[in-house]
Design an enzyme around this catalytic site. Structure first.
Site, PDB file in Angstrom:
ATOM      1  N   HIS A 101      35.873  35.831  48.845  1.00 49.89           N
ATOM      2  CA  HIS A 101      34.707  35.891  47.677  1.00 49.89           C
ATOM      3  C   HIS A 101      35.226  34.882  46.671  1.00 49.89           C
ATOM      4  O   HIS A 101      34.610  33.794  46.481  1.00 49.89           O
ATOM      5  CB  HIS A 101      34.670  37.188  47.101  1.00 49.89           C
ATOM      6  CG  HIS A 101      33.679  37.443  46.016  1.00 49.89           C
ATOM      7  ND1 HIS A 101      33.334  38.417  45.594  1.00 49.89           N
ATOM      8  CD2 HIS A 101      33.309  36.378  45.181  1.00 49.89           C
ATOM      9  CE1 HIS A 101      32.478  38.354  44.520  1.00 49.89           C
ATOM     10  NE2 HIS A 101      32.375  37.106  44.395  1.00 49.89           N
ATOM     11  N   GLU A 158      28.199  40.696  38.366  1.00 50.67           N
ATOM     12  CA  GLU A 158      29.539  41.004  38.659  1.00 50.67           C
ATOM     13  C   GLU A 158      30.331  41.652  37.666  1.00 50.67           C
ATOM     14  O   GLU A 158      31.750  41.666  37.386  1.00 50.67           O
ATOM     15  CB  GLU A 158      30.347  39.656  39.065  1.00 50.67           C
ATOM     16  CG  GLU A 158      29.531  38.993  40.333  1.00 50.67           C
ATOM     17  CD  GLU A 158      30.530  38.037  41.023  1.00 50.67           C
ATOM     18  OE1 GLU A 158      30.927  38.476  42.103  1.00 50.67           O
ATOM     19  OE2 GLU A 158      30.360  36.732  40.819  1.00 50.67           O
ATOM     20  N   HIS A 217      35.942  33.799  36.320  1.00 47.83           N
ATOM     21  CA  HIS A 217      35.786  34.323  37.970  1.00 47.83           C
ATOM     22  C   HIS A 217      34.836  32.905  38.586  1.00 47.83           C
ATOM     23  O   HIS A 217      33.859  32.836  37.951  1.00 47.83           O
ATOM     24  CB  HIS A 217      34.830  35.539  38.152  1.00 47.83           C
ATOM     25  CG  HIS A 217      34.392  35.734  39.604  1.00 47.83           C
ATOM     26  ND1 HIS A 217      35.448  35.645  40.690  1.00 47.83           N
ATOM     27  CD2 HIS A 217      33.078  36.041  40.161  1.00 47.83           C
ATOM     28  CE1 HIS A 217      34.603  35.793  41.690  1.00 47.83           C
ATOM     29  NE2 HIS A 217      33.324  36.096  41.312  1.00 47.83           N
ATOM     30  N   HIS A 268      33.888  30.729  42.166  1.00 45.81           N
ATOM     31  CA  HIS A 268      33.961  30.746  43.849  1.00 45.81           C
ATOM     32  C   HIS A 268      34.212  29.435  44.239  1.00 45.81           C
ATOM     33  O   HIS A 268      34.006  29.055  45.368  1.00 45.81           O
ATOM     34  CB  HIS A 268      32.439  30.957  44.303  1.00 45.81           C
ATOM     35  CG  HIS A 268      31.685  32.237  44.088  1.00 45.81           C
ATOM     36  ND1 HIS A 268      30.606  32.432  44.032  1.00 45.81           N
ATOM     37  CD2 HIS A 268      32.330  33.314  43.515  1.00 45.81           C
ATOM     38  CE1 HIS A 268      30.042  33.568  43.757  1.00 45.81           C
ATOM     39  NE2 HIS A 268      31.514  34.269  43.317  1.00 45.81           N
ATOM     40  N   TYR A 309      53.894  24.641  37.414  1.00 44.34           N
ATOM     41  CA  TYR A 309      52.789  25.020  36.568  1.00 44.34           C
ATOM     42  C   TYR A 309      52.053  26.101  37.413  1.00 44.34           C
ATOM     43  O   TYR A 309      51.588  27.044  36.738  1.00 44.34           O
ATOM     44  CB  TYR A 309      51.947  23.678  36.367  1.00 44.34           C
ATOM     45  CG  TYR A 309      52.702  23.003  35.245  1.00 44.34           C
ATOM     46  CD1 TYR A 309      52.384  23.243  34.172  1.00 44.34           C
ATOM     47  CD2 TYR A 309      53.541  21.850  35.862  1.00 44.34           C
ATOM     48  CE1 TYR A 309      52.989  22.381  32.954  1.00 44.34           C
ATOM     49  CE2 TYR A 309      54.199  21.135  34.629  1.00 44.34           C
ATOM     50  CZ  TYR A 309      53.860  21.598  33.232  1.00 44.34           C
ATOM     51  OH  TYR A 309      54.413  20.695  32.250  1.00 44.34           O
TER      52      TYR A 309
HETATM   53 ZN   LIG Z   1      31.634  36.121  42.745  1.00 45.42          ZN
END
Ligand SMILES: [Zn+2]
Length: 215
Positions: A160, A74, A93, A95, A120
């Site tokens: 995603h 990625e 990143h 999931h 926040y």
């Molecule tokens: Zn991903």
């Protein structure tokens, strides 16, 4: 200890903490950190629960692999986000479940997917962009991220998961955590007659706490 060694240790500690609390499972999720001479990236198919500081991938300023294990597939999303935000020191990143659930909703504003629920969320995450689905690792994703990343530190890749950048690794991790908890609050209160922050309250937070140049 050198800056790079410190960042290697910190990256592994934050990743383990995210894994231990269920923000990521299996070998999902990846992190990149900007260095003076390139970037550190989590290796492909690695588990956040047991990263080895000495085996993290190091890539050069052109993202070519220099040392350590092979970097995550990625990479394009990290490269695009760090290019879009020159002052960002790190990208996280995940999931993570709730943010990914929000990434599947068809009725949210793609320039600001979460309403102004808490201070926040405004201070740590800011407006949340949603960009169209693309296959993981596809280079086409870079253009969408570069465009949304210029004005958003937090982006949801549709169907995603979230991509979050911030000045330091710790700030990026904390922002990713705040985003996940905010997505959870959003889904918990969906359909309920909740009170949101007013635009004056949001403005007050932005002018008090958010840097005038968010990039
Ligand atoms: Zn991903």
């Amino acid at each position: 200890m050198s800056l790079e060694s410190t960042l290697r240790e910190e990256l592994c500690l934050h990743a383990k903490s995210l894994f231990d609390r269920g923000f990521t499972v299996g070998s999902s999720g990846n992190i990149s950190v900007r260095l003076p001479d390139g970037f550190l990236v989590t290796p492909t198919n690695s588990c956040f629960g047991r990263l080895d500081p000495g085996r993290l991938s190091k890539v050069g300023p052109d993202w070519a692999h220099l040392s350590g294990d092979k970097p995550t597939k990625e990479i394009p999303l990290h490269r695009a986000m760090l290019a879009a935000r020159p002052s960002a020191g790190a990208v996280v990143h995940l999931h993570s479940t709730y943010a990914t659930a929000v990434s599947m909703l068809d009725d949210v504003d793609p320039a600001n997917a979460l309403p102004a629920m808490t201070p926040y969320l405004i201070m740590r995450v800011g407006p949340l962009a949603v960009i169209p689905y693309a296959r993981p690792g596809a280079s086409t994703i870079e253009e969408s991220i570069e465009s949304a990343g210029a004005s958003h530190k937090a982006i949801l890749l549709a169907n995603h998961g979230p991509v979050v950048a911030d000045g330091t690794l710790e700030a990026a991790v904390f922002a990713a955590e705040e985003l996940e908890e905010s997505a959870r609050l959003f889904l918990l209160t969906r359909g309920l007659p909740i009170r949101l922050l007013s635009s004056a309250q949001v403005q007050e937070l932005v002018s008090t706490f958010v840097s005038p140049s968010p990039r």
